[in-house]
Design a protein around this motif. Structure first.
Motif, PDB file in Angstrom:
ATOM      1  N   GLU A 237       0.829  -0.717  -0.151  1.00 33.23           N
ATOM      2  CA  GLU A 237       0.107   0.230  -0.239  1.00 33.23           C
ATOM      3  C   GLU A 237       0.576   0.931  -0.563  1.00 33.23           C
ATOM      4  N   ILE A 239       0.533   5.461   1.074  1.00 36.17           N
ATOM      5  CA  ILE A 239      -0.264   6.288   1.059  1.00 36.17           C
ATOM      6  C   ILE A 239       1.147   7.764   1.007  1.00 36.17           C
ATOM      7  N   LYS A 259       4.071   0.565   2.507  1.00 36.68           N
ATOM      8  CA  LYS A 259       3.738  -0.449   3.860  1.00 36.68           C
ATOM      9  C   LYS A 259       3.503  -1.989   3.069  1.00 36.68           C
ATOM     10  N   ILE A 261       1.775  -5.174   3.349  1.00 36.40           N
ATOM     11  CA  ILE A 261       0.139  -5.279   3.783  1.00 36.40           C
ATOM     12  C   ILE A 261       0.335  -6.914   3.364  1.00 36.40           C
ATOM     13  N   ARG A 296       6.879  -0.617   7.593  1.00 33.38           N
ATOM     14  CA  ARG A 296       6.558   1.125   6.350  1.00 33.38           C
ATOM     15  C   ARG A 296       8.088   1.606   5.734  1.00 33.38           C
ATOM     16  N   ASP A 331       1.306  -1.439  -5.880  1.00 33.33           N
ATOM     17  CA  ASP A 331      -0.151   0.448  -5.829  1.00 33.33           C
ATOM     18  C   ASP A 331       0.774   1.511  -6.029  1.00 33.33           C
ATOM     19  N   GLU A 333       0.591   5.663  -5.926  1.00 30.94           N
ATOM     20  CA  GLU A 333      -1.135   7.387  -5.450  1.00 30.94           C
ATOM     21  C   GLU A 333       0.206   8.087  -6.005  1.00 30.94           C
TER      22      GLU A 333
END
Length: 610
Positions: A237, A239, A259, A261, A296, A331, A333
């Motif tokens: 993930e 963030i 992170k 996960i 993390r 992932d 972002e």
């Protein structure tokens, strides 16, 4: 008579041997003997007495490895039997496919002419389970294990099944928890489901134990195990931090987080991109980072806001993380970074000497440039070393970044000012967005004597030719005053006199050579004239108009002639009308005699006669 109520007979742990000797004689002539070694007990534990009648039936309905099973029934209700089918499970070796013997213990029974020796051996119970192959899976997976339960004994039996998970994972038997009756050597398939918990970690194991317990002999069990190992389930993930901003030229740091996960340690490959290449960036973390489960990584990305970016311009910074254990797992972002507004202003003015005369206006043309990166408004404040008035627009608004705006500042020099007086003036422009951002401009105003204006006739030009039908444009807008005084205008013709008193108008002129003079006056004693000569002729076949009917000034001599002729015409009409009235009226003399017009041919009648 003995009671025939059923009583369970239990053999002792000693080997029970029943020997039946059949002597070769005719049927019914040869006895056989049943010898019981050991004791037969009833349900109360009381030994059965010698001579108790028993029926021994040998049948071939159930074979075990080529041998037969034997059922021993007590005529009075004593039974040798197993709890499954009431069939007693001793092995027996015979050389006949079927035989039945009846008699009492120690009796001699004759059965045919054959000789038999029957050995009732010890019952053997057995439960064999073959192990299933170990397996592995991801969290949430359900693993199906297949076991084989085999009757390893020498009598038919069935088995109670139990399954135990060492780690407490959800595990159950798909089939009934008790097998069907299995003949010796027969097997049953048992399927067992175990589900790996969602929170299981990579490398975790669980061992399940399957146990089969003989129904006839609960002390006889068989067990086997299967082990399940948890595979790595990758997960990541990204963030994002809050949106960032900075002033043009700033370097801004944005802290992203990656992170793990997944359910175990994993490494991730990190890449960064930006949708506008003008925004330079750098990532302080190497391309790969190793993380434990739930670990993390903090990834700092520095971005430089372009120095020429305008307020509100932005870029999208994207961070992508890809699992090295499973590249299909990733992932990403993105987050926005924008340029903040920064105010900037530049105020400039003329580089020449600014001057004006007493009572006049010294006008300064100021230039304001918005050097900030966003729209802004600016306040304008002026301060003078002399107690003189000034006029200026105090706010300049709606100025875009890079836009230039010019506006005037007028210094009102009092009439009392002396020649060579000076005034120092400071004009300051301040940003409304950020009032701390200002730019001053300084100037000096010198009081000088009034200077004459300059008259300049743009039209008509010297030596122009026109006809009396032409409409002539008179234009003095090129006239100027060095002191920026307001000018008054006066136009005259050497033939037609006053033509007009405004800077520009049109008119027709009478025929002739006209000297057209423009006089300008600054109101402070400054005068100046310019004269041009034009020729106006009468076009062939035309009657000169005699006056101008198109004087846009409304005050030329041609208009005066026009009105004079109009007045003469009106008077002439009135006189003719009156004369006509009197001509048709009789006229009498002093004697009362009516005088008629000669043309009437009527008699002249004496007014005194009857």
């Amino acid at each position: 008579m003995r009671s025939r109520e059923p009583i369970t007979i239990i053999l002792s742990v000693l080997l029970v041997i029943v020997s039946i000797n059949v002597i070769s004689n005719d049927v019914g002539a040869a006895p056989f003997t049943i010898t019981v070694s050991g004791n037969i007990f009833d349900a109360s534990g009381v030994p059965a007495p010698i001579g108790t009648q028993v029926n021994i039936t040998i049948y071939d309905g159930l074979t075990i490895d080529g041998t037969y099973q034997v059922m021993v029934l007590d005529t009075f209700g004593f039974y040798f039997y197993d709890s499954v089918s009431a069939d007693y499970g001793y092995n027996i070796s015979v050389n006949s496919s079927f035989a039945s013997f009846y008699g009492y213990a120690n009796d001699t029974v004759v059965y045919g002419d054959a000789s038999y020796v029957i050995h009732l051996g010890q019952v053997i119970y057995g439960a064999g389970i073959s192990a299933s192959t170990d397996d592995e899976g991801l969290p949430g997976d359900t693993i199906i294990y297949t076991f084989t339960v085999t009757n390893d004994g020498n009598v038919k039996d069935k088995y109670d099944l139990t399954i135990i998970s060492q780690s407490g994972w959800p595990t159950f038997i798909l089939d009934p928890v008790q097998t069907e009756v299995l003949m010796p050597g027969e097997s049953a398939i048992v399927d067992v489901n175990t589900t790996i918990p969602e929170n299981a970690l990579a490398g975790d194991t669980d061992t399940i134990t399957l146990q089969a317990v003989s129904v006839l002999d609960p002390g006889n069990t068989g067990t086997t195990t299967a082990t399940t190992m948890v595979l790595l389930s990758s997960g990541v993930e990204v963030i994002i931090p809050p949106a960032a901003s900075g002033y043009p030229g700033d370097v801004v740091t944005m802290m992203f987080q990656v992170k793990n996960i997944g359910n175990g340690q994993d490494s991730f490959h990190l890449t960064t991109s930006v949708d506008d290449t003008a925004w330079e960036f750098n990532m302080d973390t190497s391309g790969t980072t190793l993380l434990p489960m739930n670990g993390r990584a903090y990834v700092n990305i520095t971005i430089q806001v372009p120095a020429d970016s305008l307020y509100g311009e932005y870029a999208l910074i994207d961070l992508r993380a890809v699992s090295n254990a499973d590249p299909s797992v990733s992932d990403h972002e993105d987050q926005i970074i924008s340029a903040l507004q920064i105010a900037g202003v530049e105020l400039t003015g003329p580089t020449y000497q600014i001057s004006g005369h007493p009572g006049g206006i010294a006008s300064i043309s100021l230039t304001l440039t918005n050097t900030g990166n966003g729209p802004d408004a600016f306040t304008i404040v002026a301060s003078l070393s002399q107690d003189w008035d000034y006029q200026v627009a105090t706010t300049q608004s709606g100025i875009a970044s890079g836009q230039v705006k010019t506006f005037p500042l007028d210094i009102l020099i009092p009439l009392s000012a002396s020649i060579t007086d000076t005034a120092n003036i400071v004009v300051t422009a301040a940003s409304v967005f950020d009032t701390s951002v200002t730019d001053p401009a300084s100037f000096t105003v010198l009081v000088i004597a009034n200077r004459d204006p300059v008259a300049d006739i743009s039209s008509p030009e010297d030596d122009d030719n026109y006809t009396t039908n032409d409409t002539i444009t008179f234009n003095g807008s090129a006239s100027a005053d060095p002191d920026n005084d307001t000018l008054s205008f006066n136009w005259t013709s050497s033939i037609d006199g006053e033509l007009g008193s405004i800077v520009e108008f049109t008119a027709r002129l009478s025929a002739g050579t006209h000297m057209i003079t423009l006089s300008v006056d600054d109101g402070f004693g400054g005068l100046n004239e310019e004269t041009v000569t034009i020729t106006v002729t009468i076009p062939d076949g035309s009657t000169p108009p005699g006056n101008d009917t198109n004087d846009t000034n409304g005050s030329g001599p041609l208009n005066n002639i026009y009105f004079l002729l109009l007045a003469i015409t009106i008077v002439t009409i009135i006189v003719l009308f009156i004369a006509t009235r009197f001509r048709n009226k009789p006229v009498t003399d002093s004697e009362g005699i009516e005088i008629l017009d000669d043309e009437s041919n009527e008699d002249i009648v004496d007014d005194g006669e009857a």
